[in-house]
Structures are given as structure tokens and as C-alpha cells.
Design a protein around this motif. Structure first.
Motif, mmCIF file in Angstrom:
data_model
loop_
_atom_site.group_PDB
_atom_site.id
_atom_site.type_symbol
_atom_site.label_atom_id
_atom_site.label_comp_id
_atom_site.label_asym_id
_atom_site.label_seq_id
_atom_site.Cartn_x
_atom_site.Cartn_y
_atom_site.Cartn_z
ATOM 1 N N HIS A 137 0.779 -1.350 -0.096
ATOM 2 C CA HIS A 137 -0.194 0.151 -0.178
ATOM 3 C C HIS A 137 1.008 1.355 0.080
ATOM 4 O O HIS A 137 2.044 1.003 0.116
ATOM 5 N N HIS A 197 1.406 5.606 1.086
ATOM 6 C CA HIS A 197 1.341 6.752 1.981
ATOM 7 C C HIS A 197 1.936 7.741 1.186
ATOM 8 O O HIS A 197 2.477 7.698 0.407
ATOM 9 N N GLU A 199 6.238 8.283 5.537
ATOM 10 C CA GLU A 199 6.150 8.022 6.944
ATOM 11 C C GLU A 199 7.618 8.112 7.688
ATOM 12 O O GLU A 199 7.932 8.904 8.381
ATOM 13 N N HIS A 204 4.643 0.414 1.254
ATOM 14 C CA HIS A 204 4.787 -0.459 2.382
ATOM 15 C C HIS A 204 4.630 -1.990 1.631
ATOM 16 O O HIS A 204 3.325 -2.098 1.394
ATOM 17 N N THR A 209 2.117 1.385 11.679
ATOM 18 C CA THR A 209 2.118 2.745 11.686
ATOM 19 C C THR A 209 0.571 3.201 11.846
ATOM 20 O O THR A 209 0.540 4.677 11.980
HETATM 21 ZN ZN ZN Z 1 1.894 1.603 5.794
#
Ligand code: ZN
Ligand code: BO1
Length: 267
Positions: free
Chosen positions: A98, A100, A110, A123, A209
Motif C-alpha cells: 500500500h 502513504h 512516513e 509498504h 504505523t
Molecule cells: Zn503503511
């Protein structure tokens, strides 16, 4: 519950602990990677990824869970395993990946590197095959390993990211629905360092996270970013979050290392 988010109008990051107590823990992710403080560990090696499909392709379904666009692997069409690096002989199986990303390109990742953000961070979420499933493994201290890959604007055009980006228009709103991108995704081409035995990385012990913030993740953050175009990021930004706002700035602020060791490979 699922009513958490990234803006303080919902349960924002500083309030996650109210709904998910583990989010106030001492070994949380992400962190700022202070490169000058990264140590070498002589027992670490290069990453060893193996793909069931010789061309490094995977198939899966794409969903918008209201927090991040996510591709969940269809393992019946070929799995991906991770070992080596800081993991030694223990093998981990890819569950999903996925993204961010920021509302603007100056933020979005992140993890940060010496205080600097990238526009996005992918990720790749793996679980320890000693456990039967991701769900079983997720809360165990040795349960998960996530590979983080930074995305930076202006490095060039990544055709396979375009394939995923165009598919995202099918999951604009969060729902239980999913969409299967046509054909397979050549993950090994999307992230060439996944098939390199020499890919430099940083590694440390941390957490999911997002709530429930389990401290179960051996983080492996690749040093080399891949490229994303502004228009690909704009497609990601056109997704809706659970709150109805744009699904952008879906990154958690960095957390203190609190005495944990940060390693780099190679030395
Ligand atoms: Zn993530
Ligand atoms: S991340 O890679 O640390 N951003 C990450 C965060 C959460 C998950 C995977 C990777 N997965 C979550 C699911 C939740 C579930 C939890 C524990 O795992 O999104 O629905 O409760 O199984």
C-alpha cells in the motif's frame, strides 16, 4: 474501532492511543532515520526475495480501505517470500502492499531521512511463515516485516506505477469493494532493488504505523527511492478517505527511537 484518521477532526495521530493503547508505546514507527547514527551489524546480509513467478510478477486485488490504496496479493497466482537481511533464515510471505502520500509533494513518506520527507512511501507487508496468516502474526513480536520504499518526484516515468495509478480510479471511494488490475503487476520491475542482492537498506524494530500499532515489525527501509510522476501522485490524491476528505497526508508523524538500534546495510 475504525474511526481513526490522520486529521485531528477525527481521532488524529495524537489521539490514537485513546482507541488503541499500544499506539502510545515506546517502540513505535515511523522514525526519522538519522543516517549518521546508523550502525552496522555483522550478522546482517543482503535481502533475499524469491518470486514464485519467474518474471517477478504478482496478481492481486486493489482496495481503498479509507486509509491507503492497498493491493492484496492473490497467493494462488504466485507468492513472494522475504528472508536474509536482518531476518536470517526466517521466511516471510508477502500479504499486501500500500501507499502513504502527501497532499503536496514536499511531504508524504512516513519515515524521514535526516529530517527530509519523500512524496510517498510504499509498504510491502510480509508475515512470518511460522504463523498461519497475517492476522495470526500481526500481534507477535517476531510476526511481521515491512519493506518501505520511498517514491520521489522527477526521477522519470515508472510504467508499472502508472498501471496501478490508473486502476485506482476504480476504487475512488472507500468500501469493501475491490478491483482486480488487468494482467499481473511485475513487482520486480516496479521496485528493481527487490531483486538486487546488494540493495542498501536501513533496519530497526518498530510497529504498525496505524492502529492497533502492534510492536511486531522488523522494518527494512530501502535507501534508494523509486520514481513517481506528479500526475501519478495526483491520481492517488483524488482518492477519498473514510472522512470524505482526500486520502492524502495519510502518514503518521515520526516517533522517538527510545534507545532502539538503527542499522544500515552494507556497512
Ligand atoms: Zn503503511
Ligand atoms: S504499516 O505497513 O505499518 N503502515 C501497516 C499497518 C497496518 C496493517 C498493515 C501494515 N494492517 C492492519 C490492518 C488492520 C488490522 C491490523 C492487525 O493490521 O489494516 O485492519 O487490525 O491485524
Amino acid at each position: 474501532g475504525s474511526r481513526w484518521g490522520y486529521k485531528q477532526t477525527v481521532y488524529g495521530p495524537t489521539d490514537w492511543g485513546l482507541a488503541a493503547p499500544l499506539c502510545t508505546g515506546q517502540f513505535q514507527s515511523p522514525i526519522d532515520i538519522i543516517t549518521s547514527s546508523a550502525q552496522t551489524n555483522s550478522s546482517h546480509n543482503g535481502l533475499a526475495l524469491t518470486f514464485d513467478n519467474t518474471d517477478g510478477a504478482i496478481s492481486g486485488s486493489l482496495t481503498n480501505n479509507g486509509h491507503a490504496p492497498t493491493v492484496t496479493l492473490d497467493k494462488t497466482k504466485g507468492g513472494v517470500t522475504l528472508a536474509g537481511g536482518p531476518l536470517g533464515q526466517t521466511t516471510f510471505s508477502l500479504e499486501q502492499f500500500h501507499f502513504h502520500f502527501g497532499c503536496e509533494s514536499n511531504v508524504g513518506s512516513e519515515h524521514t531521512v535526516d529530517g527530509n520527507s519523500y512524496a510517498s512511501e510504499m509498504h510491502l507487508v510480509f508475515y512470518n511463515t511460522l504463523y498461519e496468516s497475517f492476522q495470526e502474526a500481526a500481534s507477535k513480536s517476531d510476526g511481521l516485516s515491512v519493506i518501505g520504499v520511498f517514491l520521489q518526484v522527477n526521477g522519470g516515468f515508472n510504467e508499472w506505477l502508472e498501471n496501478i495509478a490508473l486502476s485506482l480510479t476504480n476504487v475512488k471511494f472507500p468500501s469493501g469493494g475491490s478491483y482486480s488490475p488487468g494482467g499481473s503487476i511485475p513487482l520486480a520491475t516496479l521496485v528493481p532493488d527487490l531483486v538486487s542482492k546488494n540493495a542498501p537498506y536501513y533496519t530497526y524494530k518498530g510497529s504498525l504505523t496505524t492502529p492497533p500499532c502492534y510492536e511486531s515489525v522488523q522494518w527494512i527501509v530501502l535507501k534508494n527511492p523509486i520514481s513517481v510522476t506528479k500526475s501519478q501522485l495526483e491520481i492517488m490524491r483524488s482518492l477519498s478517505a473514510t472522512s470524505g476528505n482526500s486520502l492524502c497526508n495519510n502518514f503518521r508523524p515520526v516517533n522517538a527511537l527510545n534507545g532502539r538500534k538503527l542499522y544500515k546495510w552494507p556497512g
